[in-house]
Scaffold this active site. Structure first.
Site, short mmCIF file in Angstrom:
data_model
loop_
_atom_site.label_atom_id
_atom_site.label_comp_id
_atom_site.label_asym_id
_atom_site.label_seq_id
_atom_site.Cartn_x
_atom_site.Cartn_y
_atom_site.Cartn_z
N ASN A 88 -15.15 -1.37 -2.82
CA ASN A 88 -14.21 -0.91 -3.85
C ASN A 88 -14.82 0.07 -4.84
OD1 ASN A 88 -15.33 -3.70 -4.11
ND2 ASN A 88 -14.84 -3.35 -6.27
N GLN A 90 -9.59 -2.98 0.25
CA GLN A 90 -9.58 -1.52 0.05
C GLN A 90 -9.26 -0.77 1.34
OE1 GLN A 90 -9.83 0.32 -2.75
NE2 GLN A 90 -10.15 -1.42 -4.09
N GLY A 134 -1.41 -6.48 -1.75
CA GLY A 134 -0.30 -5.54 -1.82
C GLY A 134 -0.48 -4.41 -2.83
N CYS A 175 -13.46 -4.91 -12.96
CA CYS A 175 -13.87 -6.21 -13.48
C CYS A 175 -15.15 -6.09 -14.28
CB CYS A 175 -14.09 -7.19 -12.33
SG CYS A 175 -12.81 -7.11 -11.09
C1 LIG Z 1 -8.86 -5.49 -5.75
C2 LIG Z 1 -9.81 -6.17 -4.81
C3 LIG Z 1 -9.81 -7.56 -4.65
C4 LIG Z 1 -8.91 -8.46 -5.46
O1 LIG Z 1 -7.58 -8.34 -5.10
P1 LIG Z 1 -6.42 -8.81 -6.14
O2 LIG Z 1 -5.17 -8.72 -5.35
O3 LIG Z 1 -6.47 -7.85 -7.28
O4 LIG Z 1 -6.76 -10.21 -6.53
C5 LIG Z 1 -10.68 -8.11 -3.74
N1 LIG Z 1 -11.51 -7.34 -3.01
C6 LIG Z 1 -11.54 -6.00 -3.13
C7 LIG Z 1 -12.47 -5.20 -2.28
C8 LIG Z 1 -10.70 -5.37 -4.04
O5 LIG Z 1 -10.74 -4.04 -4.17
#
Ligand SMILES: *Cc1c(COP(=O)(O)O)cnc(C)c1O
Length: 385
Positions: free
Chosen positions: A151, A179, A200, A325
């Site tokens: 990500n 991602q 989603g 985060c």
């Molecule tokens: C955004 C993300 C998550 C978390 O997903 P949410 O639906 O926001 O809880 C987990 N793993 C990756 C690689 C992400 O980019």
């Protein structure tokens, strides 16, 4: 001021088509899918259709898709559900040092419950070496969890090679594809993956929706106990509107994938080439080509990514420094540090992530504004003199 949104790895805008598909299930079509009368059956059919759409995006069978509240729940469920289901077989888990916090923090928690976790290192461009996966396997290894695409830096991992190793050793393989799904081709059979997470809101669907793919025959314990929803594996009245939105978003993403990937890659390359051409002492983080179409992560020597971010925001441009985060904390990104970047280079990173909605004009605006901001910040920086 026209806002320019280049933080699509954090979240994406809901597609109007997706909202339109969801609306009836937020209003008149309010049935509980467990009810056997007409409005209940209506909700059940909508969920079944969405399951087909999500399965279609990743080459799965419909009964292998389980709806969740998002990527975080899917990752938690995959790791905890497999770890505890296989506890009698062993306690060793293999993952990487650059996973999303949803995997990393779950792995750390499992360590406090008696599991033993290996966090594999990555190359300078952020790639896990499949040989390292193979060498880390022990008799008591019960799970391998390696993300499909990172990500922060967008680097794609060798999922197929890791899947083949996992299969050969009969160890379940989970991949956080949050991602990757909707952005690049994901095929659970080509990858030989046993569990796969998607979310989603990362591909123009609603927030709070996601899925965990669980290959038929894989034993997993539930995270949520209660009713018999999701084949007895995930209790709770289904988020019907959200699931319908997730399904529609999956269908859209699948249909438009090639066209979008090509367009987004072209604009992303214009952005990277424009920045590295106009601004000295900039490095691209992650692999130049083996990366998600929409990701540009760069380090701007001598300045703080956070300062760049704030100045871009004043100019109406949304980007990210570190992952969403991690921002707000002063800890440098564990991903960039994991790739061997010095702390100051990790602190000077900025991530732009594009989407299908990004225009060439927006990229040109960024390229017109960014060099001036960098000049100004470097002129004030004690590090640059
Ligand atoms: C955004 C993300 C998550 C978390 O997903 P949410 O639906 O926001 O809880 C987990 N793993 C990756 C690689 C992400 O980019």
């Amino acid at each position: 001021m026209n806002r320019i949104y280049l933080d699509n790895a954090a979240t994406t805008p809901l597609s109007p088509e997706v909202l339109e598909a969801m609306m009836p299930y937020l209003t008149g079509r309010y049935g509980n899918a467990s009810s056997i009368y007409d409005t209940g059956r209506d909700a059940r059919r909508a969920i079944d259709d969405a399951r087909k759409q999500v399965a279609g995006l990743i080459g799965a069978r419909t009964n292998e898709i389980h709806f969740t509240s998002g990527g975080t729940e899917s990752d938690n469920w995959a790791l905890k559900g497999i770890a505890f289901a296989r506890r009698s077989k062993g306690n060793h888990i293999i993952t990487s040092a650059i996973e999303h916090h949803a995997v990393l923090e779950t792995a750390r928690w499992l360590e406090t419950e008696g599991f033993d976790v290996t966090y594999l290192p990555v190359s300078a461009s952020g790639i896990v070496n499949p040989e390292d996966v193979k060498n880390a396997i022990k008799d008591r290894t019960i799970l391998i969890s390696i993300m499909a695409a990172n990500n922060e830096i967008g680097t794609l991992q060798p999922a197929e090679a890791i899947g083949a190793i996992a299969r050969e050793h009969k160890i379940p393989f989970h991949s956080d594809a949050v991602q990757a799904a909707g952005a690049i081709g994901v095929d659970v059979n080509a990858w030989q993956v046993d569990l796969l997470s998607l979310s989603g809101h990362k591909f123009h669907g609603p927030k709070g929706t996601g899925a965990l793919y669980v290959r038929s025959g894989t034993r997993i314990l539930p995270l949520l106990h209660g009713g018999a929803q999701e084949r007895n594996r995930r209790a709770g009245t289904e988020n019907v509107a959200g699931i319908v939105g997730l399904g529609k978003a999956a269908e859209r993403a699948g249909m438009m994938m090639d066209e979008n990937a090509e367009k987004i890659t072209r604009l992303r390359n214009i952005l990277i080439d424009g920045i590295t051409g106009a601004i000295p002492h900039v490095r691209l983080n992650g692999d130049r080509t083996n990366r998600l179409p929409n990701n540009a992560n760069l380090s701007f020597r001598y300045i703080e990514g956070e300062a760049l971010l704030l100045h871009l925001d004043l100019n109406g441009i949304a980007a990210s420094s570190g992952s969403a985060c991690a921002s707000g904390s002063l800890e440098p990104s564990h991903v960039l540090l994991g790739m061997g970047l010095a702390a100051e280079d990790a602190h000077s990173s900025l991530r732009f992530t594009l989407s299908e909605a990004t225009t060439h004009e927006e990229i040109n605006t960024v390229l017109a504004i960014l060099p001036g901001i960098v000049d100004k910040l470097r002129a004030m920086s004690p590090l640059a003199s």
